[in-house]
Motif scaffolding. Structure first.
Motif, PDB file in Angstrom:
ATOM      1  N   THR A 139     -10.971 -22.803  -7.486  1.00 25.14           N
ATOM      2  CA  THR A 139     -10.543 -21.565  -6.829  1.00 25.14           C
ATOM      3  C   THR A 139     -11.342 -21.272  -5.560  1.00 25.14           C
ATOM      4  N   MET A 167      -9.958 -23.320  -2.806  1.00 24.85           N
ATOM      5  CA  MET A 167      -8.660 -22.839  -2.329  1.00 24.85           C
ATOM      6  C   MET A 167      -8.799 -21.543  -1.528  1.00 24.85           C
ATOM      7  N   GLN A 168      -9.825 -20.755  -1.822  1.00 25.76           N
ATOM      8  CA  GLN A 168     -10.053 -19.533  -1.055  1.00 25.76           C
ATOM      9  C   GLN A 168     -10.463 -19.850   0.380  1.00 25.76           C
ATOM     10  N   ARG A 205      -6.576 -23.042   1.590  1.00 29.29           N
ATOM     11  CA  ARG A 205      -5.486 -22.953   0.618  1.00 29.29           C
ATOM     12  C   ARG A 205      -4.752 -24.274   0.463  1.00 29.29           C
ATOM     13  N   THR A 206      -4.712 -25.102   1.505  1.00 29.62           N
ATOM     14  CA  THR A 206      -3.976 -26.361   1.447  1.00 29.62           C
ATOM     15  C   THR A 206      -4.519 -27.327   0.406  1.00 29.62           C
ATOM     16  N   ALA A 257      -4.900 -26.857  -2.516  1.00 26.20           N
ATOM     17  CA  ALA A 257      -4.167 -26.650  -3.769  1.00 26.20           C
ATOM     18  C   ALA A 257      -3.164 -27.766  -4.042  1.00 26.20           C
ATOM     19  N   HIS A 284      -8.883 -31.637   3.969  1.00 24.85           N
ATOM     20  CA  HIS A 284      -8.532 -30.221   4.092  1.00 24.85           C
ATOM     21  C   HIS A 284      -9.588 -29.424   4.862  1.00 24.85           C
TER      22      HIS A 284
END
Length: 136
Positions: free
Chosen positions: A65, A68-69, A72-73, A75, A106
């Motif tokens: 998490t 992803m914060q 976001r990609t 994910a 990312h």
């Protein structure tokens, strides 16, 4: 054949035992096995043949998490996954996308927590699953 960011290691065990060992190693590190996909069984149900090939999806929201914060990609590449497969010679292999490659792709620092912690947990789990004595 070399694929960017793709790691493969031979296992000292058959596919079923390698899968069991990997799941146990993942769970011992506090991660969750979210799914097991048996591609060979699906092929068989469709009337096709495929050497043993399975994928395990796993991770830890406490590690994933925060990544992803920031981006976001990432994910699309989480949860992590590992493929256990047997080749025609009978050898068993464990393959996975290197988290370092995933995170760099990312724009994340692969050496910062929790990226580093997730990578270390994956590598240690793989080593246990295949029966390796030393990290790669």
């Amino acid at each position: 054949m070399e694929i960017a960011g793709f790691k493969t290691q031979s296992s000292g065990f058959g596919p079923d035992e390698t899968i069991k060992r990997l799941a146990a190693a993942i769970e011992a590190r506090g991660m969750t096995v979210f799914a097991r996909i048996d591609h060979a069984a699906a092929a068989h149900r469709a009337g096709l043949t495929l050497w043993p090939t399975a994928v395990i999806l796993f991770g830890d929201p406490h590690m994933g998490t925060p990544l992803m914060q920031v981006a976001r990609t990432v994910a699309i590449d989480l949860p992590l996954r590992a493929m256990i497969w047997r080749d025609p010679s009978g050898a068993t292999w464990l393959s996975y996308n290197d988290p370092k490659w995933i995170f760099e792709r990312h724009g994340l620092d692969p050496n910062a927590d929790p990226a580093r912690a997730l990578r270390e947990a994956l590598i240690a789990s793989v080593q246990e699953a295949v029966g390796a004595l030393q990290p790669e």
